[in-house]
Motif scaffolding. Structure first.
Motif, mmCIF file in Angstrom:
data_model
loop_
_atom_site.group_PDB
_atom_site.id
_atom_site.type_symbol
_atom_site.label_atom_id
_atom_site.label_comp_id
_atom_site.label_asym_id
_atom_site.label_seq_id
_atom_site.Cartn_x
_atom_site.Cartn_y
_atom_site.Cartn_z
ATOM 1 N N SER A 42 20.363 -8.046 -3.584
ATOM 2 C CA SER A 42 19.157 -8.203 -2.790
ATOM 3 C C SER A 42 18.088 -8.861 -3.641
ATOM 4 C CB SER A 42 18.660 -6.860 -2.272
ATOM 5 O OG SER A 42 18.424 -5.987 -3.352
ATOM 6 N N LYS A 43 17.248 -9.596 -3.018
ATOM 7 C CA LYS A 43 16.198 -10.314 -3.715
ATOM 8 C C LYS A 43 14.866 -10.069 -3.030
ATOM 9 C CE LYS A 43 19.256 -14.131 -5.043
ATOM 10 N NZ LYS A 43 19.471 -15.597 -4.962
ATOM 11 N N ILE A 44 13.789 -10.184 -3.805
ATOM 12 C CA ILE A 44 12.462 -10.092 -3.215
ATOM 13 C C ILE A 44 12.178 -11.377 -2.466
ATOM 14 C CG2 ILE A 44 10.006 -9.891 -3.697
ATOM 15 C CD1 ILE A 44 10.703 -8.306 -6.184
ATOM 16 N N LYS A 45 11.833 -11.228 -1.224
ATOM 17 C CA LYS A 45 11.504 -12.406 -0.433
ATOM 18 C C LYS A 45 10.103 -12.891 -0.783
ATOM 19 C CE LYS A 45 14.314 -10.899 3.468
ATOM 20 N NZ LYS A 45 14.314 -10.525 4.911
ATOM 21 N N PRO A 46 9.870 -14.188 -0.878
ATOM 22 C CA PRO A 46 8.534 -14.691 -1.172
ATOM 23 C C PRO A 46 7.565 -14.268 -0.092
ATOM 24 C CG PRO A 46 9.999 -16.462 -0.458
ATOM 25 C CD PRO A 46 10.853 -15.267 -0.655
ATOM 26 N N ARG A 47 6.392 -13.781 -0.518
ATOM 27 C CA ARG A 47 5.447 -13.272 0.440
ATOM 28 C C ARG A 47 4.623 -14.361 1.102
ATOM 29 N NH1 ARG A 47 3.846 -8.163 0.309
ATOM 30 N NH2 ARG A 47 3.118 -8.731 2.383
ATOM 31 N N ASN A 48 4.382 -15.480 0.431
ATOM 32 C CA ASN A 48 3.514 -16.506 0.998
ATOM 33 C C ASN A 48 4.046 -17.892 0.636
ATOM 34 O OD1 ASN A 48 1.432 -17.786 2.238
ATOM 35 N ND2 ASN A 48 -0.126 -17.258 0.709
ATOM 36 N N PRO A 49 5.198 -18.299 1.212
ATOM 37 C CA PRO A 49 5.831 -19.549 0.803
ATOM 38 C C PRO A 49 5.160 -20.786 1.362
ATOM 39 C CG PRO A 49 7.082 -18.536 2.562
ATOM 40 C CD PRO A 49 5.987 -17.582 2.222
ATOM 41 N N ILE A 50 4.303 -20.644 2.373
ATOM 42 C CA ILE A 50 3.687 -21.801 3.021
ATOM 43 C C ILE A 50 2.340 -22.099 2.357
ATOM 44 C CG2 ILE A 50 2.739 -22.678 5.189
ATOM 45 C CD1 ILE A 50 4.823 -21.046 6.652
ATOM 46 N N GLU A 95 0.798 -1.217 0.000
ATOM 47 C CA GLU A 95 0.000 0.000 0.000
ATOM 48 C C GLU A 95 0.836 1.276 0.000
ATOM 49 O OE1 GLU A 95 -3.278 0.366 -0.117
ATOM 50 O OE2 GLU A 95 -3.802 -1.770 -0.067
ATOM 51 N N SER A 96 2.109 1.182 0.387
ATOM 52 C CA SER A 96 2.900 2.398 0.539
ATOM 53 C C SER A 96 4.264 2.264 -0.132
ATOM 54 C CB SER A 96 3.101 2.719 2.021
ATOM 55 O OG SER A 96 4.022 1.822 2.608
ATOM 56 N N PHE A 97 4.862 3.430 -0.437
ATOM 57 C CA PHE A 97 6.189 3.445 -1.031
ATOM 58 C C PHE A 97 7.229 2.904 -0.064
ATOM 59 C CE2 PHE A 97 4.280 6.025 -4.257
ATOM 60 C CZ PHE A 97 5.094 5.879 -5.366
ATOM 61 N N ASP A 98 7.067 3.195 1.220
ATOM 62 C CA ASP A 98 8.025 2.685 2.202
ATOM 63 C C ASP A 98 8.085 1.158 2.160
ATOM 64 O OD1 ASP A 98 8.629 5.228 3.011
ATOM 65 O OD2 ASP A 98 7.298 5.212 4.748
ATOM 66 N N GLU A 99 6.922 0.512 2.056
ATOM 67 C CA GLU A 99 6.874 -0.946 1.970
ATOM 68 C C GLU A 99 7.512 -1.427 0.676
ATOM 69 O OE1 GLU A 99 2.692 -1.831 4.343
ATOM 70 O OE2 GLU A 99 2.667 -1.368 2.218
ATOM 71 N N LEU A 100 7.226 -0.726 -0.417
ATOM 72 C CA LEU A 100 7.732 -1.141 -1.726
ATOM 73 C C LEU A 100 9.252 -1.090 -1.783
ATOM 74 C CD1 LEU A 100 7.149 -1.912 -4.712
ATOM 75 C CD2 LEU A 100 7.128 0.539 -5.212
ATOM 76 N N VAL A 101 9.831 0.031 -1.403
ATOM 77 C CA VAL A 101 11.282 0.165 -1.534
ATOM 78 C C VAL A 101 12.003 -0.772 -0.578
ATOM 79 C CG1 VAL A 101 11.111 2.540 -2.366
ATOM 80 C CG2 VAL A 101 11.370 2.121 0.084
ATOM 81 N N LYS A 102 11.385 -1.060 0.568
ATOM 82 C CA LYS A 102 12.003 -2.003 1.509
ATOM 83 C C LYS A 102 11.989 -3.411 0.942
ATOM 84 C CE LYS A 102 11.670 -3.773 6.230
ATOM 85 N NZ LYS A 102 10.936 -3.708 7.522
ATOM 86 N N MET A 103 10.875 -3.790 0.319
ATOM 87 C CA MET A 103 10.751 -5.154 -0.177
ATOM 88 C C MET A 103 11.652 -5.417 -1.377
ATOM 89 S SD MET A 103 7.452 -7.366 -1.312
ATOM 90 C CE MET A 103 7.305 -7.994 0.348
ATOM 91 N N ILE A 104 11.733 -4.463 -2.304
ATOM 92 C CA ILE A 104 12.493 -4.722 -3.526
ATOM 93 C C ILE A 104 13.897 -4.116 -3.480
ATOM 94 C CG2 ILE A 104 10.367 -4.841 -4.859
ATOM 95 C CD1 ILE A 104 10.999 -2.120 -6.032
ATOM 96 N N SER A 105 14.249 -3.506 -2.361
ATOM 97 C CA SER A 105 15.601 -2.950 -2.171
ATOM 98 C C SER A 105 15.987 -1.960 -3.263
ATOM 99 C CB SER A 105 16.628 -4.077 -2.095
ATOM 100 O OG SER A 105 16.404 -4.888 -0.975
ATOM 101 N N VAL A 106 15.147 -0.958 -3.441
ATOM 102 C CA VAL A 106 15.445 0.128 -4.365
ATOM 103 C C VAL A 106 15.531 1.418 -3.567
ATOM 104 C CG1 VAL A 106 14.593 1.507 -6.295
ATOM 105 C CG2 VAL A 106 14.373 -0.962 -6.359
ATOM 106 N N LYS A 107 16.581 2.176 -3.779
ATOM 107 C CA LYS A 107 16.786 3.420 -3.053
ATOM 108 C C LYS A 107 15.958 4.539 -3.674
ATOM 109 C CE LYS A 107 20.574 6.676 -2.174
ATOM 110 N NZ LYS A 107 20.513 7.487 -3.390
ATOM 111 N N VAL A 108 15.233 5.274 -2.848
ATOM 112 C CA VAL A 108 14.436 6.405 -3.304
ATOM 113 C C VAL A 108 15.348 7.592 -3.572
ATOM 114 C CG1 VAL A 108 12.628 8.052 -2.663
ATOM 115 C CG2 VAL A 108 12.387 5.644 -2.063
ATOM 116 N N GLY A 109 15.161 8.240 -4.716
ATOM 117 C CA GLY A 109 15.924 9.437 -5.021
ATOM 118 C C GLY A 109 15.271 10.671 -4.422
ATOM 119 N N LYS A 110 16.057 11.726 -4.268
ATOM 120 C CA LYS A 110 15.539 12.968 -3.690
ATOM 121 C C LYS A 110 16.050 14.163 -4.486
ATOM 122 C CE LYS A 110 15.330 11.145 1.036
ATOM 123 N NZ LYS A 110 15.801 11.308 2.447
#
Length: 303
Positions: A197-205, A167-182
Motif C-alpha cells: 500500500s502507498k500513501i496517495k498524494p493529497r494534492n496532485p493538481i 485530525e484523527s487516528f481513523d484518517e491516519l491509519v486509513k491513509m498510510i495503511s497501518v493496522k491499529v493494535g489492540k
C-alpha cells in the motif's frame, strides 16, 4: 488529536523487568505534560548492558515502588485511549509481561507504532530509530530516558498528522495503511503495516498562478468532491479550484470548508444512502465544524 505516548526501560533482558516508564500526554495536537516513574523490578537483577544503555541501576530504584503500585497512577492515562510508542511491540510486550507478573488485568487500549508511521510518511530516511527520526525533525531529547523518549515519540506522531493534514487516528491509519493494535481483557492484537500500500498524494493538481483570484469565494478554501459530476470531470473541477487558489482535498477533516456532491449522487445523498464523505461531514457538523454542503448546481453558480 488526543493520545498518550509511552516508553519503558528494562533492568535486564526479561520483559517483566521494567525499571522506568515514561508518558507524554497529547491534547488537541499539543504535548501538555510529560511524566516518568522509576520502578523497583520484582527481581532485582540489572544486566550491565542495560545499565550502560539507560544508566539506571539497583541503587537508584531500591527505595522506589514496584510496578503494581505505580500502575494505579499510570493506568488511567492509558485506559480507553490511543497509545503510541516507537517500536511499540517492545513496549506493549513489557507492559503485558509486567502485568502478568503481578497478576493484574490488561487495560483496554488501542496502540500504534510511530516507527511504522515514520516509514510510511517519510520514505527514504537512512534509518527509522527514534534518534534518527527525531534528528530529522530537530527534536532534541535525552535518549533512553523514558519520559524524554515518550515525548520524542509524541512529537514525531504530531509531525505526521501535520504533514498529512489530518485530525484523527481513523484518517491516519486509513491513509498510510497501518493496522491499529489492540490490548484488552481478551488478549493482544499487534499493530502492523499492511502490505503493498502507498500513501496517495493529497494534492496532485497544481493550479495556474496567473489565474489566482484572492477575491473569489473558493480562494484559500479546502474543497472536497464526492460522487459523479455531470457538467465536467472531477479532475476538471479540481483544476478550476486549484486555478482560483483553493485547496483540493480528498478526505473530510475539521479544516474542510466545502463538500461538493455530484449531480448524479445528490438525490441519493438526500435520501437514505449517504456517501462516506457526506456521513463524515455530518459527523463534523454535529461537532460544530463549519462545512458547507454544495450541490453541483451550487458549485457551478459559485464558480
Amino acid at each position: 488529536m488526543n493520545f498518550v505516548a509511552f516508553d519503558f526501560e528494562t533492568a535486564n533482558e526479561y520483559k517483566d523487568s521494567a525499571c522506568e516508564i515514561g508518558i507524554a500526554i497529547v491534547e488537541n495536537g499539543i504535548v501538555k505534560e510529560q511524566k516518568s516513574w522509576l520502578i523497583k523490578p520484582k527481581k532485582m537483577y540489572f544486566n550491565p548492558f542495560n545499565v550502560m544503555i539507560h544508566g539506571i541501576d539497583e541503587y537508584q530504584v531500591w527505595d522506589k515502588p514496584e510496578f503494581d503500585v505505580i500502575w494505579e497512577e499510570v493506568r488511567p492515562y492509558l485506559e480507553n485511549n490511543y497509545v503510541v510508542a516507537h517500536n511499540v511491540g517492545f513496549d506493549i510486550s513489557v507492559l503485558k509481561s509486567t502485568l502478568d507478573a503481578y497478576g493484574l488485568p490488561y487495560p483496554h487500549l488501542k496502540f500504534l507504532c510511530s516507527h511504522k508511521v515514520a516509514r510510511r510518511v517519510w520514505p527514504g530516511l537512512v534509518k527509522y530509530d527514534l534518534k534518527t527520526v527525531s534528528s530529522y525533525h530537530n527534536i532534541t531529547f535525552r535518549h533512553h530516558k523514558a519520559g524524554d523518549d515518550a515525548e520524542a515519540c509524541a512529537r514525531i506522531l504530531i509531525k505526521a498528522f501535520e504533514k498529512l493534514r489530518l485530525e484523527s487516528f481513523d484518517e491516519l491509519v486509513k491513509m498510510i495503511s497501518v493496522k491499529v493494535g489492540k490490548l484488552d481483557a481478551n488478549g493482544y492484537d499487534s499493530s502492523e503495516i499492511r502490505p503493498k500500500s502507498k500513501i496517495k498524494p493529497r494534492n496532485p493538481i497544481v493550479g495556474d498562478v496567473l489565474k489566482r483570484n484572492p477575491e473569489h469565494i473558493f480562494f484559500q478554501k479546502q474543497v472536497v468532491f464526492t460522487g459523479t459530476l455531470q457538467s465536467m470531470t472531477r479532475s476538471e473541477a479540481q483544476k478550476k479550484i486549484a486555478d482560483i487558489g483553493g485547496i483540493i482535498d480528498d478526505i473530510i477533516t475539521i479544516r474542510t470548508n466545502y463538500l461538493v456532491i455530484g449531480r448524479k449522487d445528490y438525490k441519493r445523498d438526500n435520501g437514505i444512502s449517504l456517501s462516506s464523505k457526506h456521513k463524515r461531514t455530518q459527523e463534523f457538523l454535529q461537532k460544530g465544524a463549519n462545512i458547507e454542503i454544495l450541490s453541483e448546481e451550487d458549485f457551478l453558480r459559485m464558480l
